[in-house]
Design an enzyme around this catalytic site. Sequence first.
Site, PDB file in Angstrom:
ATOM      1  N   GLU A  34       0.825  -1.200   0.000  1.00 47.36           N
ATOM      2  CA  GLU A  34       0.000   0.000   0.000  1.00 47.36           C
ATOM      3  C   GLU A  34       0.864   1.256   0.000  1.00 47.36           C
ATOM      4  O   GLU A  34       1.938   1.294   0.610  1.00 47.36           O
ATOM      5  CB  GLU A  34      -0.945  -0.016   1.207  1.00 47.36           C
ATOM      6  CG  GLU A  34      -1.955  -1.148   1.124  1.00 47.36           C
ATOM      7  CD  GLU A  34      -2.942  -1.191   2.287  1.00 47.36           C
ATOM      8  OE1 GLU A  34      -4.056  -1.688   2.079  1.00 47.36           O
ATOM      9  OE2 GLU A  34      -2.596  -0.736   3.393  1.00 47.36           O
ATOM     10  N   CYS A  75       6.579  -6.998   6.951  1.00 49.44           N
ATOM     11  CA  CYS A  75       7.678  -6.500   7.777  1.00 49.44           C
ATOM     12  C   CYS A  75       8.046  -7.559   8.808  1.00 49.44           C
ATOM     13  O   CYS A  75       7.174  -8.164   9.433  1.00 49.44           O
ATOM     14  CB  CYS A  75       7.286  -5.206   8.488  1.00 49.44           C
ATOM     15  SG  CYS A  75       8.641  -4.443   9.421  1.00 49.44           S
ATOM     16  N   CYS A  99       6.525  -4.931  15.201  1.00 53.36           N
ATOM     17  CA  CYS A  99       6.146  -4.020  16.287  1.00 53.36           C
ATOM     18  C   CYS A  99       4.712  -4.315  16.720  1.00 53.36           C
ATOM     19  O   CYS A  99       3.841  -4.579  15.882  1.00 53.36           O
ATOM     20  CB  CYS A  99       6.277  -2.572  15.832  1.00 53.36           C
ATOM     21  SG  CYS A  99       7.971  -2.091  15.423  1.00 53.36           S
ATOM     22  N   CYS A 107       1.664  -2.191  15.109  1.00 55.24           N
ATOM     23  CA  CYS A 107       1.677  -1.957  13.665  1.00 55.24           C
ATOM     24  C   CYS A 107       0.981  -3.093  12.932  1.00 55.24           C
ATOM     25  O   CYS A 107       1.354  -4.261  13.066  1.00 55.24           O
ATOM     26  CB  CYS A 107       3.113  -1.811  13.164  1.00 55.24           C
ATOM     27  SG  CYS A 107       3.234  -1.542  11.382  1.00 55.24           S
ATOM     28  N   GLU A 116      10.455  -2.252   6.906  1.00 61.82           N
ATOM     29  CA  GLU A 116      11.579  -1.536   7.520  1.00 61.82           C
ATOM     30  C   GLU A 116      12.559  -1.183   6.400  1.00 61.82           C
ATOM     31  O   GLU A 116      13.270  -2.050   5.887  1.00 61.82           O
ATOM     32  CB  GLU A 116      12.248  -2.413   8.577  1.00 61.82           C
ATOM     33  CG  GLU A 116      13.629  -1.961   9.033  1.00 61.82           C
ATOM     34  CD  GLU A 116      13.688  -0.530   9.525  1.00 61.82           C
ATOM     35  OE1 GLU A 116      14.397   0.275   8.878  1.00 61.82           O
ATOM     36  OE2 GLU A 116      13.041  -0.220  10.546  1.00 61.82           O
ATOM     37  N   SER A 166      12.206   6.413   7.680  1.00 64.59           N
ATOM     38  CA  SER A 166      11.822   6.050   9.039  1.00 64.59           C
ATOM     39  C   SER A 166      12.346   4.657   9.346  1.00 64.59           C
ATOM     40  O   SER A 166      12.184   3.731   8.551  1.00 64.59           O
ATOM     41  CB  SER A 166      10.299   6.078   9.188  1.00 64.59           C
ATOM     42  OG  SER A 166       9.910   5.650  10.477  1.00 64.59           O
ATOM     43  N   LEU A 190      10.578   5.327  18.019  1.00 63.42           N
ATOM     44  CA  LEU A 190      11.038   5.160  19.398  1.00 63.42           C
ATOM     45  C   LEU A 190      10.006   4.405  20.234  1.00 63.42           C
ATOM     46  O   LEU A 190      10.244   3.301  20.706  1.00 63.42           O
ATOM     47  CB  LEU A 190      11.339   6.526  20.003  1.00 63.42           C
ATOM     48  CG  LEU A 190      12.004   6.529  21.373  1.00 63.42           C
ATOM     49  CD1 LEU A 190      13.382   5.898  21.314  1.00 63.42           C
ATOM     50  CD2 LEU A 190      12.082   7.953  21.919  1.00 63.42           C
ATOM     51  N   HIS A 191       8.881   5.054  20.499  1.00 59.84           N
ATOM     52  CA  HIS A 191       7.691   4.436  21.080  1.00 59.84           C
ATOM     53  C   HIS A 191       7.798   4.011  22.543  1.00 59.84           C
ATOM     54  O   HIS A 191       6.791   3.615  23.138  1.00 59.84           O
ATOM     55  CB  HIS A 191       7.225   3.248  20.240  1.00 59.84           C
ATOM     56  CG  HIS A 191       7.035   3.579  18.802  1.00 59.84           C
ATOM     57  ND1 HIS A 191       6.159   4.559  18.383  1.00 59.84           N
ATOM     58  CD2 HIS A 191       7.638   3.097  17.676  1.00 59.84           C
ATOM     59  CE1 HIS A 191       6.214   4.658  17.068  1.00 59.84           C
ATOM     60  NE2 HIS A 191       7.107   3.789  16.617  1.00 59.84           N
ATOM     61  N   ASN A 196      -3.705   3.990  15.963  1.00 63.42           N
ATOM     62  CA  ASN A 196      -4.832   3.647  15.104  1.00 63.42           C
ATOM     63  C   ASN A 196      -5.142   2.162  15.281  1.00 63.42           C
ATOM     64  O   ASN A 196      -4.393   1.309  14.789  1.00 63.42           O
ATOM     65  CB  ASN A 196      -4.499   3.963  13.644  1.00 63.42           C
ATOM     66  CG  ASN A 196      -4.327   5.453  13.431  1.00 63.42           C
ATOM     67  OD1 ASN A 196      -5.258   6.230  13.626  1.00 63.42           O
ATOM     68  ND2 ASN A 196      -3.127   5.870  13.046  1.00 63.42           N
ATOM     69  N   CYS A 205      -1.421   6.048  10.062  1.00 62.53           N
ATOM     70  CA  CYS A 205      -0.159   5.482  10.538  1.00 62.53           C
ATOM     71  C   CYS A 205      -0.398   4.177  11.291  1.00 62.53           C
ATOM     72  O   CYS A 205      -1.227   4.111  12.198  1.00 62.53           O
ATOM     73  CB  CYS A 205       0.533   6.490  11.450  1.00 62.53           C
ATOM     74  SG  CYS A 205       2.107   5.925  12.096  1.00 62.53           S
TER      75      CYS A 205
END
EC number: 2.1.1.192
Length: 381
Positions: free
Chosen positions: A95, A115, A119, A122, A179, A210, A233-234, A309, A352
């Site tokens: 996408e 990916c 995470c 995500c 990534e 990113s 970071l998160h 989200n 996101c």
Amino acid sequence: METAERVNLLGLDGAALSDLVGQWGGKPFRARQLQRWIHQRGADSFDAMTDLARDFRGQLAQQCRIQALPVNTEQRSSDGTRKWLFDVGQGNAIETVFIPEDDRGTLCVSSQAGCAVNCRFCSTGHQGFNRNLTSSEIIGQLWWAKRVLEADAGTARLGGAGNDDTRVVSNVVMMGMGEPLLNYDQLLPALRLMLDDNAYGLSRRRVTVSTSGVVPMMDRLSRDCPVALAVSLHAPTDALRDELVPLNKKYPLAELLAACERYLASAPRDFITFEYCMLDGINDTDQHARALIQVARQVRCKLNLIPFNPFPASGLKRSPSARVKVFAQRLMDAGIVTTVRKTRGDDIDAACGQLAGEVRDRTRVAQRNAGRTIPIAQVQA
């Protein structure tokens, strides 16, 4: 069979295209002409390149092609955001998202089908990983979006790339699926095309990569093609980041922050953007804010707080708006430049963390996720 063997010129940067043309006895300016036709004028046929010699065009048609990914679907959000689903073969799709704003048009580009970083917050990571995209597949997303958007706006240009403030796509962020730094060899020529004045001519400040923190590749990027850098970071501690961003177990915060400081020596901006997804009860307390301030003071940075989200498989919730505001204010009171990202395109799952595409997983990520036994809420800041 012949088509499959022809060279796809879409992903060749200036040096590679010059080498190819040189093999046929062509001069470097021919490669630049060809590059402008492909990337600035959006040509997909050599017959259209009327200022190239007929024999040269014939040779190109026999040995080369200009082929972007097939588009499965396009969706448009009520806020103007547009999302394309590109078919990358064997049951996989990626996408790409265009986000229009008053002062810019940002294209969010994917680098992998799925990916492997996985995470927790995500949607792409929960789909698993299938393969890296080629440079043609990466730059092809920009090539396609530029053609479509300029045609829709009636602003297709026959000349140069224009300036950053007037073109439809003024910014590119490598924040789509995947990534980017785990697909470095294919990412690099795509970035160089984005910056090349004979292609898209974007400034380094307007192209952002990113990363979740692939430290060795951050160092390589700073040497090879230093564009703006955003770091996912998160979490302000290793214990929490190990759970949210599993790559942290390989490259913990101390190594990541040191790599950020090294990157700044070559960066086009004088700060690193730290992305921080706000998760209800997970990383959004006063204790987390205090710890994050200590992290942010170690590197010249800007904090970008991102409302989570939700998607069904995550088991996570978005921090309440009031808590996000308080969290942001604590950071700003400490002198940390902080913004809260406005959610765009969530009605078409283009916001996101929502990009999932269609991925035939080769990593058995669902099994690994099911094996996680430590509730993340129990991890202390």
